[in-house]
Design a protein around this motif. Structure first.
Motif, PDB file in Angstrom:
ATOM      1  N   ASP A  10      -4.654  -5.299 -17.024  1.00  0.00           N
ATOM      2  CA  ASP A  10      -4.858  -6.734 -16.799  1.00  0.00           C
ATOM      3  C   ASP A  10      -5.583  -6.982 -15.473  1.00  0.00           C
ATOM      4  O   ASP A  10      -6.486  -7.824 -15.392  1.00  0.00           O
ATOM      5  CB  ASP A  10      -3.527  -7.483 -16.836  1.00  0.00           C
ATOM      6  N   ASN A  13      -9.282  -5.909 -15.975  1.00  0.00           N
ATOM      7  CA  ASN A  13     -10.028  -6.905 -16.743  1.00  0.00           C
ATOM      8  C   ASN A  13     -10.286  -8.165 -15.922  1.00  0.00           C
ATOM      9  O   ASN A  13     -11.360  -8.770 -16.017  1.00  0.00           O
ATOM     10  CB  ASN A  13      -9.313  -7.232 -18.056  1.00  0.00           C
ATOM     11  N   LEU A  14      -9.326  -8.540 -15.097  1.00  0.00           N
ATOM     12  CA  LEU A  14      -9.504  -9.703 -14.225  1.00  0.00           C
ATOM     13  C   LEU A  14     -10.559  -9.412 -13.147  1.00  0.00           C
ATOM     14  O   LEU A  14     -11.431 -10.242 -12.877  1.00  0.00           O
ATOM     15  CB  LEU A  14      -8.172 -10.084 -13.581  1.00  0.00           C
ATOM     16  N   TYR A  16     -13.127  -7.595 -13.271  1.00  0.00           N
ATOM     17  CA  TYR A  16     -14.486  -7.597 -13.825  1.00  0.00           C
ATOM     18  C   TYR A  16     -14.802  -8.847 -14.644  1.00  0.00           C
ATOM     19  O   TYR A  16     -15.837  -8.904 -15.307  1.00  0.00           O
ATOM     20  CB  TYR A  16     -14.704  -6.349 -14.689  1.00  0.00           C
ATOM     21  N   SER A  17     -13.932  -9.845 -14.613  1.00  0.00           N
ATOM     22  CA  SER A  17     -14.095 -11.010 -15.496  1.00  0.00           C
ATOM     23  C   SER A  17     -15.432 -11.725 -15.315  1.00  0.00           C
ATOM     24  O   SER A  17     -16.005 -12.218 -16.284  1.00  0.00           O
ATOM     25  CB  SER A  17     -12.933 -11.987 -15.329  1.00  0.00           C
ATOM     26  N   SER A  18     -15.959 -11.749 -14.107  1.00  0.00           N
ATOM     27  CA  SER A  18     -17.233 -12.446 -13.889  1.00  0.00           C
ATOM     28  C   SER A  18     -18.428 -11.664 -14.436  1.00  0.00           C
ATOM     29  O   SER A  18     -19.516 -12.207 -14.575  1.00  0.00           O
ATOM     30  CB  SER A  18     -17.439 -12.732 -12.405  1.00  0.00           C
ATOM     31  N   LYS A  20     -18.221  -9.925 -17.429  1.00  0.00           N
ATOM     32  CA  LYS A  20     -18.050  -9.747 -18.871  1.00  0.00           C
ATOM     33  C   LYS A  20     -19.185 -10.390 -19.658  1.00  0.00           C
ATOM     34  O   LYS A  20     -19.643 -11.480 -19.325  1.00  0.00           O
ATOM     35  CB  LYS A  20     -16.729 -10.369 -19.339  1.00  0.00           C
ATOM     36  N   ARG A  22     -20.063 -11.529 -23.652  1.00  0.00           N
ATOM     37  CA  ARG A  22     -19.455 -11.741 -24.967  1.00  0.00           C
ATOM     38  C   ARG A  22     -20.199 -10.948 -26.036  1.00  0.00           C
ATOM     39  O   ARG A  22     -21.432 -10.937 -26.069  1.00  0.00           O
ATOM     40  CB  ARG A  22     -19.475 -13.221 -25.338  1.00  0.00           C
ATOM     41  N   TYR A  43     -15.438  -8.523 -25.385  1.00  0.00           N
ATOM     42  CA  TYR A  43     -16.347  -8.491 -24.241  1.00  0.00           C
ATOM     43  C   TYR A  43     -16.651  -7.062 -23.825  1.00  0.00           C
ATOM     44  O   TYR A  43     -15.874  -6.153 -24.101  1.00  0.00           O
ATOM     45  CB  TYR A  43     -15.707  -9.213 -23.042  1.00  0.00           C
ATOM     46  N   THR A  79     -11.650  -5.949 -24.038  1.00  0.00           N
ATOM     47  CA  THR A  79     -12.784  -5.687 -23.153  1.00  0.00           C
ATOM     48  C   THR A  79     -13.041  -4.192 -23.078  1.00  0.00           C
ATOM     49  O   THR A  79     -12.101  -3.412 -22.923  1.00  0.00           O
ATOM     50  CB  THR A  79     -12.493  -6.236 -21.740  1.00  0.00           C
TER      51      THR A  79
END
Length: 157
Positions: A10, A13-14, A16-18, A20, A22, A43, A79
């Motif tokens: 988690d 993934n957070l 690298y969230s910017s 990602k 789709r 993602y 992801t």
């Protein structure tokens, strides 16, 4: 251990969230294999180094070879992470999306327990979750009959 791994996933993934992207950008290429709805919720991230948890407990469980393995991609929940040299390879994307479907069907705890158990007992190359992903990406690459991957995963697991 599973909670520690999931917390790490988690956080990764957070982190690298910017970055990602789709996967619905592959709607045309993967038509008949993956639904648009599934692809909208999956993602990928291109990274210079594949992120992997490296806890002492994983090595104690006999997963050191897996942690140290050179991988071009890895999937955590919805992801997946790819190295730049495979980022344009549709077959690699397809393969990792099979793992997204497996995570979705099994849920995090069951997926992690099963994946770890398979790696421990038969190794990466013979792990059924991997064999399924390789068989399906071969089906895609061979331009064979289209198969609903989500249905196949649900029926096979």
């Amino acid at each position: 251990m599973l909670e520690q791994i999931e917390n790490w996933i988690d956080a990764t993934n957070l982190k690298y969230s910017s970055q990602k992207v789709r996967c619905d950008k592959f709607s045309n290429e993967f038509y008949g294999f993956y639904s648009s709805e599934f692809l909208k919720n999956a993602y990928y991230v291109v990274v210079d180094q594949i992120p992997k948890p490296d806890f002492a407990g994983l090595r104690e469980m006999g997963l050191g070879d897996f942690v140290d393995m050179d991988a071009a991609g890895i999937t955590y929940k919805n992801t997946y992470y790819l190295l730049p040299e495979v980022a344009k390879d549709l077959r690699v994307h397809f393969h990792e999306l099979v793992h997204v479907a497996q995570w979705l069907k099994l849920g995090p705890d069951a997926f992690m327990m099963r994946y770890i158990s398979e790696i421990q007992h038969v190794g990466y190359n013979d792990a059924p979750l991997e064999k399924m992903a390789y068989a399906l990406d071969t089906q895609f690459a061979s331009k064979g009959n289209k198969i609903d991957v989500l249905r196949h995963v649900a029926q096979t697991l």
